[in-house]
Design an enzyme around this catalytic site. Structure first.
Site, mmCIF file in Angstrom:
data_model
loop_
_atom_site.group_PDB
_atom_site.id
_atom_site.type_symbol
_atom_site.label_atom_id
_atom_site.label_comp_id
_atom_site.label_asym_id
_atom_site.label_seq_id
_atom_site.Cartn_x
_atom_site.Cartn_y
_atom_site.Cartn_z
ATOM 1 N N LYS A 151 5.769 39.745 52.801
ATOM 2 C CA LYS A 151 6.371 38.905 53.858
ATOM 3 C C LYS A 151 6.882 37.599 53.259
ATOM 4 O O LYS A 151 7.917 37.080 53.648
ATOM 5 C CB LYS A 151 5.289 38.648 54.912
ATOM 6 C CG LYS A 151 5.474 37.432 55.789
ATOM 7 C CD LYS A 151 6.396 37.735 56.928
ATOM 8 C CE LYS A 151 6.418 36.704 58.022
ATOM 9 N NZ LYS A 151 6.425 35.331 57.619
ATOM 10 N N GLN A 167 7.342 33.556 47.599
ATOM 11 C CA GLN A 167 6.022 33.061 47.187
ATOM 12 C C GLN A 167 5.402 33.985 46.137
ATOM 13 O O GLN A 167 4.775 33.522 45.186
ATOM 14 C CB GLN A 167 5.111 32.960 48.411
ATOM 15 C CG GLN A 167 3.669 32.607 48.096
ATOM 16 C CD GLN A 167 2.892 32.240 49.343
ATOM 17 O OE1 GLN A 167 2.864 31.090 49.745
ATOM 18 N NE2 GLN A 167 2.270 33.221 49.977
ATOM 19 N N LEU A 198 4.484 40.124 61.482
ATOM 20 C CA LEU A 198 3.366 39.335 62.004
ATOM 21 C C LEU A 198 3.274 38.039 61.218
ATOM 22 O O LEU A 198 3.500 38.011 60.014
ATOM 23 C CB LEU A 198 2.060 40.122 61.898
ATOM 24 C CG LEU A 198 2.025 41.463 62.626
ATOM 25 C CD1 LEU A 198 0.610 42.033 62.619
ATOM 26 C CD2 LEU A 198 2.523 41.344 64.066
ATOM 27 N N SER A 199 2.954 36.962 61.937
ATOM 28 C CA SER A 199 2.833 35.650 61.307
ATOM 29 C C SER A 199 1.947 34.783 62.184
ATOM 30 O O SER A 199 2.002 34.895 63.423
ATOM 31 C CB SER A 199 4.221 35.013 61.180
ATOM 32 O OG SER A 199 4.100 33.625 60.945
ATOM 33 N N GLY A 236 1.180 38.896 50.283
ATOM 34 C CA GLY A 236 2.035 39.724 51.130
ATOM 35 C C GLY A 236 3.513 39.598 50.776
ATOM 36 O O GLY A 236 4.008 38.504 50.494
ATOM 37 N N GLY A 254 -1.502 41.440 59.424
ATOM 38 C CA GLY A 254 -0.888 41.281 58.096
ATOM 39 C C GLY A 254 -1.938 40.849 57.081
ATOM 40 O O GLY A 254 -2.047 41.420 55.988
ATOM 41 N N HIS A 255 -2.729 39.836 57.454
ATOM 42 C CA HIS A 255 -3.817 39.420 56.569
ATOM 43 C C HIS A 255 -4.803 40.575 56.362
ATOM 44 O O HIS A 255 -5.283 40.816 55.256
ATOM 45 C CB HIS A 255 -4.587 38.244 57.187
ATOM 46 C CG HIS A 255 -3.787 37.000 57.401
ATOM 47 N ND1 HIS A 255 -3.469 36.525 58.648
ATOM 48 C CD2 HIS A 255 -3.247 36.121 56.514
ATOM 49 C CE1 HIS A 255 -2.768 35.409 58.535
ATOM 50 N NE2 HIS A 255 -2.612 35.145 57.254
ATOM 51 N N GLY A 268 -5.609 31.094 57.530
ATOM 52 C CA GLY A 268 -6.323 31.388 58.775
ATOM 53 C C GLY A 268 -5.392 31.834 59.890
ATOM 54 O O GLY A 268 -4.245 32.209 59.646
HETATM 55 P P1 AMP Z 1 -0.742 32.720 55.256
HETATM 56 O O1 AMP Z 1 -2.041 32.676 56.000
HETATM 57 O O2 AMP Z 1 0.462 32.675 56.128
HETATM 58 O O3 AMP Z 1 -0.704 31.740 54.107
HETATM 59 O O4 AMP Z 1 -0.685 34.156 54.575
HETATM 60 C C1 AMP Z 1 -1.702 34.608 53.723
HETATM 61 C C2 AMP Z 1 -1.228 35.869 53.037
HETATM 62 O O5 AMP Z 1 -0.949 36.866 54.013
HETATM 63 C C3 AMP Z 1 0.070 35.653 52.246
HETATM 64 O O6 AMP Z 1 -0.020 36.352 51.017
HETATM 65 C C4 AMP Z 1 1.109 36.243 53.150
HETATM 66 O O7 AMP Z 1 2.250 36.723 52.460
HETATM 67 C C5 AMP Z 1 0.342 37.389 53.785
HETATM 68 N N1 AMP Z 1 0.972 37.783 55.045
HETATM 69 C C6 AMP Z 1 1.353 36.973 56.063
HETATM 70 N N2 AMP Z 1 1.958 37.693 57.028
HETATM 71 C C7 AMP Z 1 1.956 38.985 56.619
HETATM 72 C C8 AMP Z 1 2.435 40.206 57.161
HETATM 73 N N3 AMP Z 1 3.039 40.250 58.352
HETATM 74 N N4 AMP Z 1 2.269 41.349 56.459
HETATM 75 C C9 AMP Z 1 1.663 41.318 55.237
HETATM 76 N N5 AMP Z 1 1.174 40.203 54.666
HETATM 77 C C10 AMP Z 1 1.320 39.042 55.335
#
Ligand code: AMP
Length: 282
Positions: A149, A153, A186-187, A147, A34-35, A29
Site C-alpha cells: 500500500k 515507503q 484499507l487505511s 505493506g 491490512g495490518h 495503530g
Molecule cells: P501504518 O500504520 O499506516 O503506518 O501502516 C503500517 C504498515 O501496514 C505499513 O507497512 C503499511 O504499508 C501497511 N498497510 C497499511 N495499509 C495496508 C493495507 N491496506 N494493506 C496492506 N498493508 C497495509
C-alpha cells in the site's frame, strides 16, 4: 502478549529471548485488516512476532493530520492478542528520540525521499527513516514486514536497510494491499471518512481497473491518462489531487508509455482526508 511501554522493558524482553527470530511489524495503530495481513504473515514465518504502535511525529509534515490521526489502542491490544502476537511495544517519545527531534541525522536514501510523496510531504521519509532506523537498531529483527500500500515507503526502507543497517541482514517482506469489497485500500485514515466518502474513495480503484488497465489506452501518452483521471476525480467530488503519476516501479520516475513495467501512484484529498494508493498496470 507482553505489552512493553518503555525502552528498558523492551531490552528485558529482547534479552530473555536470545535465540528466537523476530518478525517485526511497525504500525501507527488504529489497526485494520491490512495490518492484520502483515501480522498473520509474520506469525507464519517467525517464532516471535513483535508489533510497534507509534504515531511518529517527525513523519507528519502537517500538524492537523498528526492531531487527528486515529488512536484506538484498547481495541488494537485486543486484536493483537487474538492474533497471538508475542509482544507489543508502545514506546515513549524519549525512547524513540533520546536527543529530541531538533537535530536529527540526515539519511541519504538515493533521493527517493524527494519525489512523489516526498515532494508533497517534505521531510516525511526522513521521519520514516529516523523512526525505523531507531526501531530496527533496537529490535534487530530477522524479518521486517511492510505493506505494498505504501509502495514508495517500501523502496525507501529497502534503501535505508542497504545503506545504513546492512550488517543486521534484515529480510524485508512485502505484503499485498488489502482492500474492501469495492476496492478501497484499507487505511487508518479511512476512519475519518463519512459513509459516502468511503463509497466515493473506491472510485480510485474502479477508475484504474475500468479505464486505465484497459488495453485501449496502451498506446496513449501517460500524461494524458493522468490528466483525464485527475479531471474525473475533481468532477466526482474529490477535493484535490496531489499527484497521479505513472512511473517505473524500480526508479519511481515518471514514464511516458507503459508497455513495459509500470505502476500508477495516486495521492488525493477527499473530505479533507489524504488518501494514497498505487496499482501495478498490467
Ligand atoms: P501504518 O500504520 O499506516 O503506518 O501502516 C503500517 C504498515 O501496514 C505499513 O507497512 C503499511 O504499508 C501497511 N498497510 C497499511 N495499509 C495496508 C493495507 N491496506 N494493506 C496492506 N498493508 C497495509
Amino acid at each position: 502478549m507482553v505489552i512493553i511501554s518503555n525502552l528498558s522493558g523492551l531490552e528485558d524482553v529482547l534479552n530473555s529471548m536470545e535465540h528466537k527470530s523476530i518478525g517485526y511489524v511497525p504500525t501507527m495503530g488504529a489497526l485494520h485488516e491490512g495490518h492484520l495481513s502483515l501480522i498473520q504473515l509474520a506469525r507464519k514465518q517467525s517464532t516471535f512476532v513483535l508489533v510497534t504502535i507509534y504515531v511518529n511525529p517527525t513523519q507528519f509534515n502537517n500538524r492537523k493530520d498528526f492531531d487527528k490521526y486515529p488512536n484506538t489502542l484498547d481495541a488494537d491490544i485486543r486484536i493483537l492478542e487474538s492474533e497471538k502476537v508475542d509482544a507489543l511495544y508502545v514506546p515513549t517519545f524519549e525512547d524513540v528520540y533520546p536527543n529530541g527531534t531538533d537535530r536529527l541525522p540526515y539519511f541519504d536514501i538515493n533521493n527517493l525521499d524527494l519525489i512523489l510523496e516526498g515532494k508533497y510531504r517534505p521531510g516525511h521519509f526522513q521521519g520514516v527513516c529516523s523512526v525505523l532506523h531507531r526501531f530496527i537498531s533496537l529490535i534487530k529483527p530477522a524479518k521486517l514486514y511492510l505493506g505494498e500500500k505504501d509502495f514508495q515507503q517500501v523502496k525507501v526502507v529497502d534503501t535505508l536497510l542497504k545503506n545504513y543497517l546492512n550488517e543486521l541482514d534484515v529480510d524485508l517482506v512485502v505484503g499485498p494491499t488489502v482492500r474492501d469489497a469495492k476496492g478501497l485500500a484499507l487505511s487508518s485514515r479511512n476512519k475519518n471518512l463519512s459513509i459516502q466518502g468511503i463509497e466515493r474513495a473506491s472510485f480510485l480503484y474502479q477508475y484504474v481497473h475500468n479505464q486505465i488497465m484497459h488495453s485501449q489506452f496502451k498506446n496513449e501518452d501517460s500524461r494524458q491518462i493522468e490528466l483525464r483521471f485527475n479531471e474525473f476525480l475533481l468532477m466526482n467530488g474529490f477535493d484535490s489531487v496531489d499527484y497521479i503519476i505513472i512511473a517505473d516501479p524500480n526508479t519511481l520516475k515518471p514514464i511516458s508509455d507503459f508497455n513495459s513495467q509500470a505502476r500508477i501512484f495516486i495521492a488525493v484529498f477527499l473530505e479533507g482526508v489524504r488518501l494514497i494508493d498505487n496499482f501495478e498496470l498490467l
